[in-house]
Design a protein around this motif. Structure first.
Motif, PDB file in Angstrom:
ATOM      1  N   GLU A  72       2.604   2.349  12.220  1.00 19.44           N
ATOM      2  CA  GLU A  72       3.134   0.983  12.338  1.00 19.44           C
ATOM      3  C   GLU A  72       3.034   0.251  11.007  1.00 19.44           C
ATOM      4  OE1 GLU A  72       1.199  -1.054  15.520  1.00 19.44           O
ATOM      5  OE2 GLU A  72       1.808   0.408  17.036  1.00 19.44           O
ATOM      6  N   VAL A  73       1.963   0.540  10.247  1.00 27.06           N
ATOM      7  CA  VAL A  73       1.757  -0.089   8.935  1.00 27.06           C
ATOM      8  C   VAL A  73       2.031   0.958   7.859  1.00 27.06           C
ATOM      9  CG1 VAL A  73       0.063  -1.225   7.431  1.00 27.06           C
ATOM     10  CG2 VAL A  73      -0.026  -1.569   9.916  1.00 27.06           C
ATOM     11  N   PRO A  74       2.778   0.640   6.792  1.00 31.27           N
ATOM     12  CA  PRO A  74       3.036   1.617   5.729  1.00 31.27           C
ATOM     13  C   PRO A  74       1.728   2.191   5.188  1.00 31.27           C
ATOM     14  CG  PRO A  74       4.379  -0.332   5.382  1.00 31.27           C
ATOM     15  CD  PRO A  74       3.439  -0.658   6.504  1.00 31.27           C
ATOM     16  N   GLY A  75       1.704   3.496   4.982  1.00 32.24           N
ATOM     17  CA  GLY A  75       0.483   4.164   4.538  1.00 32.24           C
ATOM     18  C   GLY A  75       0.660   4.830   3.186  1.00 32.24           C
ATOM     19  N   LEU A  76      -0.406   5.518   2.764  1.00 37.10           N
ATOM     20  CA  LEU A  76      -0.441   6.121   1.432  1.00 37.10           C
ATOM     21  C   LEU A  76      -0.998   7.539   1.518  1.00 37.10           C
ATOM     22  CD1 LEU A  76      -0.239   5.700  -1.714  1.00 37.10           C
ATOM     23  CD2 LEU A  76      -2.637   4.947  -1.619  1.00 37.10           C
ATOM     24  N   ILE A  77      -0.300   8.497   0.867  1.00 38.36           N
ATOM     25  CA  ILE A  77      -0.818   9.858   0.674  1.00 38.36           C
ATOM     26  C   ILE A  77      -1.247   9.965  -0.785  1.00 38.36           C
ATOM     27  CG2 ILE A  77      -0.275  12.325   0.681  1.00 38.36           C
ATOM     28  CD1 ILE A  77       1.958  11.670   2.732  1.00 38.36           C
ATOM     29  N   VAL A  78      -2.506  10.326  -1.014  1.00 43.13           N
ATOM     30  CA  VAL A  78      -3.002  10.485  -2.384  1.00 43.13           C
ATOM     31  C   VAL A  78      -3.090  11.974  -2.691  1.00 43.13           C
ATOM     32  CG1 VAL A  78      -4.851   9.933  -4.012  1.00 43.13           C
ATOM     33  CG2 VAL A  78      -4.346   8.356  -2.129  1.00 43.13           C
ATOM     34  N   TYR A  79      -2.189  12.445  -3.555  1.00 44.03           N
ATOM     35  CA  TYR A  79      -2.150  13.857  -3.964  1.00 44.03           C
ATOM     36  C   TYR A  79      -2.899  13.975  -5.290  1.00 44.03           C
ATOM     37  CZ  TYR A  79      -0.094  17.998  -6.249  1.00 44.03           C
ATOM     38  OH  TYR A  79       0.097  19.171  -6.939  1.00 44.03           O
ATOM     39  N   ILE A  80      -3.929  14.825  -5.333  1.00 39.21           N
ATOM     40  CA  ILE A  80      -4.765  14.957  -6.531  1.00 39.21           C
ATOM     41  C   ILE A  80      -4.584  16.352  -7.114  1.00 39.21           C
ATOM     42  CG2 ILE A  80      -7.106  14.799  -7.456  1.00 39.21           C
ATOM     43  CD1 ILE A  80      -7.738  13.131  -4.852  1.00 39.21           C
ATOM     44  N   LYS A 117       2.914   1.882 -13.041  1.00 36.76           N
ATOM     45  CA  LYS A 117       1.613   1.748 -12.388  1.00 36.76           C
ATOM     46  C   LYS A 117       1.465   0.363 -11.743  1.00 36.76           C
ATOM     47  CE  LYS A 117      -0.534   5.084 -15.538  1.00 36.76           C
ATOM     48  NZ  LYS A 117      -1.439   5.299 -16.681  1.00 36.76           N
ATOM     49  N   THR A 118       1.951  -0.657 -12.437  1.00 37.03           N
ATOM     50  CA  THR A 118       1.877  -2.022 -11.895  1.00 37.03           C
ATOM     51  C   THR A 118       2.699  -2.135 -10.616  1.00 37.03           C
ATOM     52  OG1 THR A 118       1.594  -2.892 -14.139  1.00 37.03           O
ATOM     53  CG2 THR A 118       2.265  -4.465 -12.424  1.00 37.03           C
ATOM     54  N   ARG A 119       3.867  -1.487 -10.587  1.00 38.12           N
ATOM     55  CA  ARG A 119       4.715  -1.532  -9.381  1.00 38.12           C
ATOM     56  C   ARG A 119       4.004  -0.858  -8.207  1.00 38.12           C
ATOM     57  NH1 ARG A 119       8.777  -0.193 -12.965  1.00 38.12           N
ATOM     58  NH2 ARG A 119       8.954   1.940 -12.173  1.00 38.12           N
ATOM     59  N   PHE A 120       3.333   0.277  -8.482  1.00 38.07           N
ATOM     60  CA  PHE A 120       2.592   0.922  -7.399  1.00 38.07           C
ATOM     61  C   PHE A 120       1.506  -0.008  -6.861  1.00 38.07           C
ATOM     62  CE2 PHE A 120      -1.486   2.928  -6.355  1.00 38.07           C
ATOM     63  CZ  PHE A 120      -1.132   3.467  -5.126  1.00 38.07           C
ATOM     64  N   LEU A 121       0.746  -0.638  -7.772  1.00 38.56           N
ATOM     65  CA  LEU A 121      -0.365  -1.488  -7.348  1.00 38.56           C
ATOM     66  C   LEU A 121       0.100  -2.682  -6.521  1.00 38.56           C
ATOM     67  CD1 LEU A 121      -2.493  -1.362 -10.628  1.00 38.56           C
ATOM     68  CD2 LEU A 121      -3.102  -0.360  -8.418  1.00 38.56           C
ATOM     69  N   SER A 122       1.353  -3.078  -6.723  1.00 43.03           N
ATOM     70  CA  SER A 122       1.868  -4.198  -5.915  1.00 43.03           C
ATOM     71  C   SER A 122       2.316  -3.715  -4.534  1.00 43.03           C
ATOM     72  CB  SER A 122       3.027  -4.889  -6.639  1.00 43.03           C
ATOM     73  OG  SER A 122       4.148  -4.009  -6.726  1.00 43.03           O
ATOM     74  N   LYS A 123       2.754  -2.427  -4.423  1.00 39.70           N
ATOM     75  CA  LYS A 123       3.241  -1.900  -3.137  1.00 39.70           C
ATOM     76  C   LYS A 123       2.153  -1.136  -2.374  1.00 39.70           C
ATOM     77  CE  LYS A 123       8.174  -1.501  -4.267  1.00 39.70           C
ATOM     78  NZ  LYS A 123       8.645  -2.480  -3.276  1.00 39.70           N
ATOM     79  N   VAL A 149      -6.296  -1.263  -2.701  1.00 38.22           N
ATOM     80  CA  VAL A 149      -5.365  -0.210  -3.151  1.00 38.22           C
ATOM     81  C   VAL A 149      -5.350   0.959  -2.163  1.00 38.22           C
ATOM     82  CG1 VAL A 149      -4.905   1.509  -4.952  1.00 38.22           C
ATOM     83  CG2 VAL A 149      -5.566  -0.821  -5.583  1.00 38.22           C
ATOM     84  N   PHE A 150      -6.530   1.358  -1.672  1.00 32.03           N
ATOM     85  CA  PHE A 150      -6.628   2.556  -0.831  1.00 32.03           C
ATOM     86  C   PHE A 150      -6.881   2.230   0.645  1.00 32.03           C
ATOM     87  CE2 PHE A 150      -7.810   3.923  -5.134  1.00 32.03           C
ATOM     88  CZ  PHE A 150      -6.917   4.964  -5.314  1.00 32.03           C
ATOM     89  N   GLY A 151      -6.759   0.961   0.999  1.00 28.96           N
ATOM     90  CA  GLY A 151      -7.051   0.556   2.369  1.00 28.96           C
ATOM     91  C   GLY A 151      -6.232   1.277   3.414  1.00 28.96           C
ATOM     92  N   GLU A 152      -4.982   1.617   3.094  1.00 25.19           N
ATOM     93  CA  GLU A 152      -4.099   2.308   4.050  1.00 25.19           C
ATOM     94  C   GLU A 152      -3.925   3.786   3.706  1.00 25.19           C
ATOM     95  OE1 GLU A 152      -3.166   1.089   6.852  1.00 25.19           O
ATOM     96  OE2 GLU A 152      -4.068  -0.856   6.382  1.00 25.19           O
ATOM     97  N   ALA A 153      -4.879   4.351   2.950  1.00 26.26           N
ATOM     98  CA  ALA A 153      -4.796   5.785   2.614  1.00 26.26           C
ATOM     99  C   ALA A 153      -4.851   6.615   3.895  1.00 26.26           C
ATOM    100  CB  ALA A 153      -5.933   6.173   1.679  1.00 26.26           C
ATOM    101  N   ALA A 154      -3.872   7.504   4.065  1.00 27.65           N
ATOM    102  CA  ALA A 154      -3.802   8.347   5.260  1.00 27.65           C
ATOM    103  C   ALA A 154      -4.372   9.732   4.992  1.00 27.65           C
ATOM    104  CB  ALA A 154      -2.353   8.464   5.731  1.00 27.65           C
ATOM    105  N   PHE A 155      -4.204  10.253   3.754  1.00 22.74           N
ATOM    106  CA  PHE A 155      -4.677  11.598   3.402  1.00 22.74           C
ATOM    107  C   PHE A 155      -5.028  11.652   1.922  1.00 22.74           C
ATOM    108  CE2 PHE A 155      -1.439  12.288   6.739  1.00 22.74           C
ATOM    109  CZ  PHE A 155      -2.137  13.057   7.653  1.00 22.74           C
TER     110      PHE A 155
END
Length: 734
Positions: A72-80, A117-123, A149-155
């Motif tokens: 329901e809320v946009p999330g984030l995948i962090v690939y390392i 990077k600034t655009r990512f931090l805003s989205k 920044v990582f509040g909606e991290a999904a993976f």
């Protein structure tokens, strides 16, 4: 592909299904079928282990993106990823799919613009592709914003998982993921991807420290390509005459190997792995000269860590474009999964550092359907003469190469030394956590980094307090009147420099200096002691002193005696490899992957092994030295050397054994000393390594108190249990 053919296809988002149809996939790979239902709910940690080009990336991202689209809320995948180049590759692979899904993809590393990077931090949504170093910088510099920044991290998706296990970067990565979990107040599911994992339990424990048993593991059952192997042997003449009749110090065999490579590799894409940057330069030069002489376009390009980004990029571009064939002469910089297209063969000059490296490198070849993976090996042995060393007589280089290929065919490779303390990285993480939080108490830091279930669990509270006190003495930390730890004068300078974010030090070689003259540089992967003999530039030298801060070894020429088996740091050998070498020397089995010359080398080694009775004899008299022939790995041999040094002997690592200077001692006295060590209480590491020099290997080792430096060195480099077991058995035989 229909839903009846696949139990997992229908679980994916419809737009992803349409993308798969449009790409013309006939079916999902077995790893993808198994991984999709495990990953899609976003509730658990998963490891996906499959061969190179078996669809691991898609096995993670197809269900992870579906999960993102269902939220329901946009999330984030962090690939390392361990490599910037791999991030650039994945960006190209993911962008096309994610564009159709309206999911933004954000590459983030040193070469990416600050505006992106600034655009990512805003989205703060979509897919973030990042290295551990950039993630470190983000936590240090934007500490107050970490939870946002990582509040909606999904993976967290960790690519090339095997490259992290047992390393400083691996410990750093564990710490970074844990610190984000703590900042947002929940555990983000972790997905590990790898082509080279032996012990799945160890990998699971690495991915989720303290809870590895709850990690789901997907292992692809699809068999790899057919493997074709040929190892050619070359004999280096004892004395090389130059055109003017003088002795030539340059070896002749590299030119012969280069000529053969020129003949068999031209017209196709290949990867050539010599064992050092120096050899990369040598073979690239020889092959470029041949192209010039033959007046043909150059097809051979260098790739190693000391080259500029531009030169490495030229090599990668040459490999990727399809118009002209190209071969890279490289170090392990091209061992990991950068997409460089189809490679016909992999060339290994001399034994590889590890069987695991050989397996990883071979994953580059045979990726096209119906094509075999091809390994071309080259072994160089010195011609035998009355002065030949035991190393040469046993033909250990060729035997080691044969043993490693044999183990590869048995599907064995080295497990990483996952029990390493990596206290150097703890120093970095303490400084980083202080930066992130704007200050911290010693209790908060211990709880964050060293408590059970955290990356550095196992370090006692009193040891941590000792470390913090030492960091204060080094002015890396200071404490204000309220008890809050802040950066000290020196710490502030380090943390504010871009080089801080890497947990590992750049590869450094020790300078070899004799009578004020620099002889060259040498990578050193073992402890050194005064009086030890080393081999450099074809000559034997005695170590007079080791200046660790200046990375300098002072030496004098050694008179008499046979050359030592120690000749630098070509990688630390595992006991299983040495045991396989011994088995091959005691066996008469044919090795069909060796050419006639290499077969002759092995036959000569076997003959000498039998003539000297080495199947039952563990002590070899070398004149001024004794060689304890243990056939153990370097970690156990170095522990045996340390035990003997503690009892007054001069001893050092020597290939498949330990070399001990006689100084009037007999073989019986040496074995008796080891027998005493075997029945005594194991010595504290502080005592065991008291006389050892050059223990500072990792980036922040200089900041550790001496006893913690010895502890971290021993945890990474010594196997005391294996050493004591051998000592007990040898004492009983004696």
């Amino acid at each position: 592909m229909t839903e009846t053919q696949s139990s997992s296809f229908h679980l994916l988002d419809e737009r992803i299904q349409r993308f798969i149809w449009a790409e013309g996939w006939e079916s999902l790979r077995d790893a993808q079928e198994a991984a999709i239902p495990l990953i899609l709910p976003g509730e658990r940690d998963v490891i996906v282990a499959a061969a190179t080009a078996a669809g691991k990336t898609e096995a993670a991202f197809l269900p992870a993106l579906t999960h993102l689209l269902q939220r329901e809320v946009p999330g984030l995948i962090v690939y390392i990823s361990p490599l910037k180049a791999l991030i650039n590759d994945q960006f190209g692979r993911l962008e096309r799919l994610c564009e159709q899904l309206e999911v933004p993809v954000w590459p983030w590393h040193g070469d990416i613009s600050s505006s992106s990077k600034t655009r990512f931090l805003s989205k703060r949504q979509g897919v973030l592709l990042i290295t551990p170093e950039s993630l470190e910088a983000l936590l240090c510099n934007r500490g107050t914003a970490v939870s946002a920044v990582f509040g909606e991290a999904a993976f967290f998706v960790v690519d090339e998982l095997h490259a992290f296990i047992g390393s400083e970067r691996g410990k750093q990565l564990q710490s970074l993921m844990h610190r984000i979990d703590v900042a947002i107040g929940r555990k983000v599911p972790r997905i590990g991807l790898s082509a080279t994992l032996g012990d799945m339990g160890m990998a699971a424990d690495f991915l989720r420290p303290g809870a590895g048993e709850r990690v789901a593991v997907v292992e692809s059952k699809s068999s790899g390509a057919e493997l074709k192997v040929l190892v050619k042997g070359y004999e280096e003449p004892a004395v090389v005459q130059s055109d003017d009749g003088k002795e030539d110090s340059e070896p002749s065999t590299p030119g012969l190997i280069a000529a053969h490579l020129f003949k068999v590799l031209r017209g196709s894409n290949n990867l050539v792995f010599p064992n050092s940057r120096r050899e990369v330069e040598r073979y690239t030069h020889l092959l470029n000269e041949m192209c010039l002489k033959q007046q043909v376009p150059n097809e051979f390009w260098p790739h190693h860590g000391s080259l500029s980004k531009e030169i490495r990029s030229e090599t990668e571009a040459a490999l990727k474009q399809k118009e002209q064939p190209a071969s890279a002469i490289c170090t392990n910089t091209l061992e990991l999964g950068i997409d460089i297209g189809a490679v016909k063969s992999v060339v290994q000059i001399g034994p590889p550092p590890l069987v695991a490296s050989l397996r990883q490198r071979l994953g580059r070849s045979g990726r096209r359907k119906g094509e075999p993976a091809i390994l071309r090996g080259y072994c160089i042995e010195d011609a035998l003469d009355p002065r030949s060393s035991l190393d040469s007589l046993l033909r250990l280089g060729t035997v080691q190469m044969a043993a490693m290929i044999s183990l590869l065919l048995q599907k064995w490779f080295e497990p990483p030394r996952s029990q390493g303390a990596h206290l150097s990285t703890l120093v970095q993480q303490v400084l980083s956590a202080v930066a992130q939080r704007g200050g911290s108490t010693i209790g908060q830091l211990y709880s964050l980094l060293c408590a059970p279930g955290t990356p550095f669990q196992g370090l006692a509270k009193d040891e941590f307090a000792q470390l913090v006190k030492h960091l204060g003495a080094k002015e890396l930390l200071t404490q204000d009147s309220s008890g809050l730890l802040l950066h000290g004068r020196v710490g502030e300078k380090f943390v504010n420099h871009y080089s801080f974010y890497a947990a590992f030090a750049a590869d450094e070689e020790f300078r070899i200096v004799s009578s004020g003259r620099m002889l060259g540089t040498l990578p050193v992967s073992q402890m050194l002691t005064q009086g030890q003999r080393i081999l450099f530039a074809g000559k034997t030298w005695l170590v007079e002193n080791v200046d660790e801060p200046q990375k300098t070894i002072f030496v004098v020429r050694a008179r008499g005696g046979v050359p030592p088996l120690f000749s630098g740091g070509a990688g630390r050998v595992h006991t299983r490899v040495r045991q396989e070498m011994r088995r091959l020397l005691e066996s008469s089995e044919p090795l069909p992957f060796l050419d006639d010359v290499a077969q002759r080398f092995v036959a000569e080694g076997r003959q000498h092994y039998a003539d000297r009775g080495l199947s039952t004899e563990c002590v070899v008299d070398l004149g001024r030295e004794l060689l304890l022939l243990t056939w153990l790995g370097d970690a156990a041999n170095e522990a045996i050397a340390a035990l003997l040094i503690r009892r007054g002997f001069v001893a050092n690592l020597a290939g498949p054994g330990v070399e001990v200077r006689k100084d009037g001692h007999t073989a019986e006295e040496v074995l008796d000393a080891l027998g005493d060590a075997a029945v005594d209480e194991p010595p504290p590491l502080d005592v065991l390594l008291q006389d050892a020099k050059n223990l500072q290997r990792e980036k922040w080792d200089w900041a550790l108190p001496d006893d913690l430096l010895r502890k971290t060195y021993a945890s990474l480099n010594l196997d005391l249990d294996e050493a004591l077991d051998w000592a007990r058995i040898s004492a009983l035989r004696a």
